[in-house]
Write a protein that holds these residues in place. Structure first.
Motif, PDB file in Angstrom:
ATOM      1  N   CYS A  36       0.712  -1.206  -0.004  1.00 28.39           N
ATOM      2  CA  CYS A  36       0.231   0.140   0.015  1.00 28.39           C
ATOM      3  C   CYS A  36       0.924   1.233  -0.016  1.00 28.39           C
ATOM      4  O   CYS A  36       1.532   1.400   0.901  1.00 28.39           O
ATOM      5  CB  CYS A  36      -0.900  -0.038   1.363  1.00 28.39           C
ATOM      6  N   CYS A  51       0.101   3.709   3.594  1.00 23.10           N
ATOM      7  CA  CYS A  51       0.448   3.032   4.789  1.00 23.10           C
ATOM      8  C   CYS A  51       1.773   2.509   4.771  1.00 23.10           C
ATOM      9  O   CYS A  51       2.590   2.003   5.568  1.00 23.10           O
ATOM     10  CB  CYS A  51      -0.412   2.091   5.571  1.00 23.10           C
ATOM     11  N   GLY A  89      -1.322  -1.376   6.905  1.00 26.12           N
ATOM     12  CA  GLY A  89      -2.617  -1.514   7.039  1.00 26.12           C
ATOM     13  C   GLY A  89      -3.246   0.107   7.135  1.00 26.12           C
ATOM     14  O   GLY A  89      -2.956   0.651   8.091  1.00 26.12           O
ATOM     15  N   CYS A  90      -4.153   0.285   6.336  1.00 23.92           N
ATOM     16  CA  CYS A  90      -4.875   1.429   6.377  1.00 23.92           C
ATOM     17  C   CYS A  90      -6.293   1.314   5.733  1.00 23.92           C
ATOM     18  O   CYS A  90      -6.720   0.393   5.241  1.00 23.92           O
ATOM     19  CB  CYS A  90      -4.164   2.590   6.017  1.00 23.92           C
ATOM     20  N   CYS A 124      -6.056   0.329   1.745  1.00 24.61           N
ATOM     21  CA  CYS A 124      -5.847  -0.958   1.728  1.00 24.61           C
ATOM     22  C   CYS A 124      -6.594  -1.932   2.287  1.00 24.61           C
ATOM     23  O   CYS A 124      -6.366  -3.118   2.366  1.00 24.61           O
ATOM     24  CB  CYS A 124      -4.376  -1.303   1.850  1.00 24.61           C
TER      25      CYS A 124
END
Ligand SMILES: [Zn+2]
Lengths: 347, 792
Positions: free
Chosen positions: A270, A273, A277-278, A281
């Protein structure tokens, strides 16, 4: 006959008059009165003709000295006043620089088009040619030549828009991918092939957040001696680095497409981030970006190539999707909506 | 598909039980894990108890008092459920137990009787949806007093996996275990299928469509008691997303999930003559499927039928009439193999995406039916306390030939770009269940559960899956061509000129409704009024392919106006579709623009509204920038304002039209002000050839003005052409600087004034030299246009 004494009084008078003068024009008037035609200085100069030649030179020099002295004070005063007048004039000419300006008209090319041109440029820079083909296409090029037999579900009326043209009701359609361009290209060109084919594609999808019946895709195809999955990986890594910037990682997961074998889905780390993880994504750190693979031998054979001699790779990426990801556009439909509030954002 | 890790572990002893790690492994094998759900027991303090006695409540009719053996002294609790009697095994929540939702169980007085704790229902324990009555466990479930949580299969991780269409083998728990076993190089066990047979079945199977049904097995189980399945089975189905129904039905679903082989249980007593016919449906034949929808079948649908009526849609969904019910005692287990594509088409036609379709459409292992049948028979007999009947029917009209593929030892390297030793390749394939003989080529026998593998490239994918896609190196290959061709560059130039001229590019759908194209007031015989139709359009507004880009642009202007942005200048570049002689429609790419409202968003600019002069100016800038020498021919263009429209001409060819929209057309699009438009065939906007450089003259010019009295209808373009043609090579520039009517002029006359700049490249021109030129100009304008020099 003006006497020298009279003249020397002139300088005093000039200084007094100039002190009174408040404009450049007034200074010019004083100057003219003291030095111009008919002025005492001019008269005195004229009177020199009648003076004895012996005295003339001395007298002349004296007159000049006085005249120069007067000129000097006049010039000095004029400069002062000119500066003041210039300042006043410019002050009066002041404009509120915070008002909106008068703009030359501006427009923009569409965001999807900007991304389209950018991805094309990434590939033309490494030796790819841009190929295009018809949007209303035959079922042969869209499906049969790409190892998608008549019984394949993609060909169902629920998924593909068929066009009433000619006798075969399933013979003409709105292309569901830009891959038919590859089939057409290979039919008319011998290897090596290095092409990208950006274009409009169509699916029988109602409009929702991530679907529109029209969208844009770019497919890439390389066929040459010794083209392998490794070349595919390197090429896509280059593409991602060019598009999203350095530092992105990719992973390739086995997948299935009729026109490639082995087939893969490429995920890229992604760009928002960096993989932790954000929202972009979905918390996974990965973005499913495109499908790709080694060109299926059936496709090469159909094009008249010898699959035991040449090999190739192919990939397809959604141009709209690239734009959505990079610009954080929440819904696909915005791209097809002529809303000035949207269009003005496309710089 | 949902795949429980505990279930997978029943077939293979994995080196790790970490769900994240295994999820990664599965995804890398092509069994894409889209999510992992962790299931945990959501209660504490619940024990297994035996009901010793049930007595009426002294003060209430609707509840009873049950005496429980919960491992210690008998306990009396009050219970409102009536679905149990003395002897039942139940789940008892002790005082202090915590139930899902943070509910703490206490000692509660109910109508004068104190109840220390309670007997729980499924819902209260978070184990199911059944709230009617308490959870009754099977006899001998566990010793009284056993911690109930310890008997449940939790915690567990459930993978939500997405299986690609080429992997029928992975549509099952056992198949996923098999892939993991191959990856970790571990043995995978086959589920048990042993049972004794009693008697011989009379069931008969007749396959009348052997190309659609290549195998059909039937096996009878008798003396079955239909009842709820045991808790472990119900939980397993629930965790796989399947609703538990009864022991018999649950077994068929269980076996389907386990092997990926759909199967069906019939009530044999409801099948006429115990005869099953597999045949094509008759056109118009009716069948009410299990979802209680009456379906009209076609001759493309395959049915499982009795001697008279269809019993189910083969491979898709059963029918209600022959379904197993509470009273069923004789079960016929049908396990068959159907041709995948036709199941898929049939399922699509009836909009049925069942678990069975999802498996059959991929192609189930044709060798699975006997195995799945045996497994289902064993479990049905076990759970329904029945007996398997002998006389297994296995109609197998088309046994498949074994698939053998020759794989050259360097093929994997040739396609993957990584060297993998032959013994390593053999190892990978063997672990996946392929038989391998020899080394170059490897003679590979494909297991029947991999119908997708038929060619060397398919085997290379298998090798790559186990080797790991991410172990393949990365190498950038450079192509042999590159760059845009002339036409592609021209298209980009057009776009950038239009954006630079103040227009915003839009992208609209290529579809339109008939009403839209008819609203444009085109001539009756205009080919654009006969658009190509989409046979299966999404809706009426998207029924036809666009023949012009104008509707999309006008719709854009209208939407913009509706959004309180009445000033808009838009353009679009895209294909239009017109009927032609070839097998595909003509699909020229067009450029079109449309604008309305104020030219500037800032009222301070006082720029005024878009009008036809802006359209003309836009065209001039566009063509000028491209180096295209074009002229405007005034004519009344259909759909445009008759007095404010014209053709854009180069060398006598029309390359586009420009003007203002016909006011009535504007009205029909709810656009109030003037709307300027233009549309071009992009292929005709090819940039002109290179123009040689003109060296600027160092000599001064002679500038003079000429005003002409002309008929109203005279075209200024003709005046300019006449002047240019007469003025000779020294004419540097000609500018129209004044146009008016009225005043001293006759009613049907106008004045057009031009300023000429004459300059020689060789010398200074004199007024005397220029004078004769002026009179020649005046003469020509008089001859050709009926004009006269004013004041001259
Ligand atoms: Zn992220």
């Amino acid at each position: 006959m003006v006497s020298l004494e009279d003249l020397s009084g002139l300088q005093t008078r000039a200084e007094a008059d100039l002190a009174e003068a408040s404009t450049v024009d007034a200074v010019d008037a004083i100057s003219s009165a003291l030095l111009g035609q008919g002025s005492p200085i001019a008269e005195a100069r004229r009177g020199l003709r009648d003076v004895d030649p012996d005295e003339r030179r001395e007298l002349g020099r004296a007159i000049s000295e006085i005249a120069e002295a007067i000129e000097a004070v006049v010039d000095e005063r004029r400069d002062v006043l000119a500066a003041i007048e210039r300042a006043e004039h410019l002050a009066a000419d002041r404009v509120d620089m915070t008002l909106p300006g008068r703009r030359p008209q501006r427009g923009s090319s569409h965001l999807v088009r900007q991304v389209w041109e950018e991805v094309v440029d990434i590939f033309t820079a490494i030796g790819y040619t841009v190929a295009s083909g018809p949007e209303v296409e035959t079922a042969y090029y869209n499906f049969d030549a790409l190892n998608t037999p008549p019984t394949h579900p993609a060909r169902l009326e629920s998924d593909t828009l068929y066009v009433e043209y000619g006798d075969d009701p399933e013979g003409v359609l709105l292309r569901t991918q830009t891959s038919p361009v590859q089939a057409r290209w290979m039919e008319s060109h011998d290897p090596p092939v290095y092409i990208v084919s950006p274009g409009r594609v169509y699916r029988r999808d109602a409009v929702d957040a991530t679907h529109t019946p029209v969208f844009h895709q770019m497919e890439g195809l390389a066929v040459d001696d010794n083209i392998t999955f490794a070349d595919l990986k390197g090429t896509l890594a280059y593409f991602i680095e060019q598009f999203f910037g350095p530092g992105a990682r990719q992973r390739f997961l086995p997948n299935f497409f009729p026109f490639t074998e082995p087939s893969a889905e490429m995920h890229t780390s992604c760009h928002v981030c960096g993989g932790s993880g954000c929202r972009t994504c979905g918390g996974t750190g990965w973005i499913e970006l495109l499908g790709c693979g080694v060109v299926d031998p059936f496709v090469l054979e159909t094009a008249g190539y010898d699959p035991s001699q040449v090999s190739g790779f192919a990939f397809g990426v959604g141009i709209d999707r690239l734009a959505m990801i990079r610009y954080d556009v929440p819904e696909l439909r915005y791209f097809f909506d002529a809303d000035m509030r949207v269009l003005e954002q496309y710089r | 598909m949902k795949a429980s890790l505990r279930w997978i572990l029943e077939y293979v002893e994995l080196p790790t039980r970490d769900p994240e790690e295994l999820g990664e492994v599965l995804s890398n094998l092509g069994v894409e894990v889209e999510g992992i759900e962790t299931i945990e027991t959501q209660f504490t303090g619940v024990v297994v108890a035996k009901v010793l006695d049930v007595n009426p409540h002294p003060n209430a009719d609707k509840v009873r008092v049950a005496t429980l053996d919960a491992g210690g002294d008998p306990i009396e609790v009050v219970c409102g459920a009536w679905n149990f009697e003395a002897g039942a095994t139940v789940a008892y929540a002790t005082v202090g137990a915590m139930l899902p939702g943070g509910f703490e169980v206490g000692a509660k007085e109910i109508r004068g009787v104190v109840s220390p704790g309670m007997i729980c229902s499924e819902v209260e324990l978070g184990l199911g949806d059944e709230s009617d009555g308490i959870l009754v466990l099977e006899d001998g479930y566990a010793d009284a007093g056993t911690e109930f949580a310890s008997t449940l299969p939790y915690p567990d991780a459930v993978f939500d996996v997405s299986i690609t269409p080429n992997r029928p083998d992975a549509m099952s728990i056992h198949g996923i275990a098999r892939d993991l076993g191959a990856f970790f190089d571990l043995p995978v066990t086959v589920p048990e299928t042993s049972f004794d047979e009693d008697g011989s079945s009379n069931a008969v199977v007749r396959i009348e469509a052997p190309d659609r049904c290549t195998r059909f097995t039937a096996r009878e189980v008798k003396d079955v008691t239909v009842a709820p399945a045991p808790l472990w089975l119900r939980l397993r189905l629930r965790d796989a997303g399947v609703r538990p129904i009864s022991n018999v039905v649950d077994v068929s679903n269980y076996v389907m999930l386990e092997f990926g082989q759909p199967l069906h249980a019939f009530d044999l007593d409801r099948i006429t003559d115990e005869t099953i016919v597999v045949r094509l449906a008759e056109d118009g034949e009716k069948l009410t499927t299990l979802d209680e929808v009456e379906r009209t079948l076609t001759a493309d649908d395959l049915v499982i039928a009795g001697v008279d009526e269809p019993l189910g849609l083969a491979g898709i969904m059963g029918g209600g009439d022959s379904e197993v019910s509470d009273t069923t005692t004789r079960v016929l287990i049908e396990v068959a193999h159907f041709e995948p594509t036709r199941v898929l088409m049939s399922g699509k036609r009836h909009a049925l995406r069942t678990e069975a379709v999802a498996r059959f459409e991929r192609g189930v292992d044709p060798e699975l039916p006997p195995v799945a049948s045996a497994r289902a028979a064993m479990l049905t007999a076990m759970l329904g306390e029945g007996r398997v009947v002998g006389g297994f029917v296995d109609e197998h009209p088309r046994p498949p030939e074994p698939v053998i593929v020759d794989l050259p030892d360097h093929e994997a390297e040739r396609l993957l770009g990584v060297e993998i030793a032959v013994d390593q390749q053999v190892g990978y394939l063997t672990r996946l269940g392929f038989g391998v003989d020899g080394t170059n080529p490897m003679r590979v026998t494909v297991p029947t559960y991999r119908p997708d593998v038929t060619r060397p490239a398919d085997l290379v994918e298998e090798i790559a899956r186990i080797h790991g896609y991410n172990e393949i190196p990365s190498r950038l290959v450079i192509g042999r061509g590159g760059g845009l061709n002339e036409q592609q560059r021209a298209v980009r130039a057009v776009r950038s000129i239009m954006a630079g001229a103040g227009f915003y590019e839009i992208m609209s759908f290529d579809f339109l409704g008939l009403a839209e194209i008819q609203s444009l007031r085109l001539d009756e015989d205009d080919p654009r009024l006969d658009p190509v139709r989409i046979r299966n359009p999404l809706n009426e507004e998207q029924e036809y392919l666009r023949t012009t880009l104008l509707p999309g642009l006008l719709a854009g202007l209208r939407r913009s106006t509706q959004r309180n942005r009445p000033n808009a200048a838009l353009f679009e570049m895209g294909s239009v579709f017109l009927r032609g002689d070839a097998s595909l429609p003509d699909q020229p790419e067009h450029l079109a623009f449309a604008a309305t409202g104020a030219r500037s968003e800032s009222p301070l600019d006082a720029a005024g509204d878009y009008s036809v002069e802006d359209a003309l100016g836009t065209v001039e800038v566009l063509l000028g920038s491209l180096g295209i020498d074009a002229t405007i021919k005034q004519r009344s263009v259909a759909g445009l304002h008759p007095g404010r429209s014209g053709s854009v001409m180069t060398d006598g060819t029309e390359i586009g039209v420009v003007g203002e929209l016909d006011p009535d057309v504007s009205d029909s699009w709810d656009l109030n002000g003037r709307v300027i438009v233009g549309e071009f065939d992009l292929a005709l906007l090819a940039p002109g050839p290179p123009v040689p450089f003109v060296v600027p003259s160092p000599y001064p010019p002679v500038v003079f003005d000429l005003a002409f009295d002309l008929p109203n209808k005279a075209a200024t373009a003709d005046l300019l052409a006449a002047v240019e043609a007469t003025a000779g090579g020294d004419l540097e520039r000609i500018v129209v600087f004044d146009v008016f009517r009225g005043g001293p002029l006759a009613v049907d006359r106008k004045s057009v004034a031009v300023r000429l700049t004459m300059r020689s490249a060789e010398r200074t021109l004199s007024d005397e030299e220029v004078a004769p030129v002026l009179s020649r100009i005046a003469e020509r304008v008089s001859d050709e246009l009926g004009g006269s020099l004013r004041g001259g």
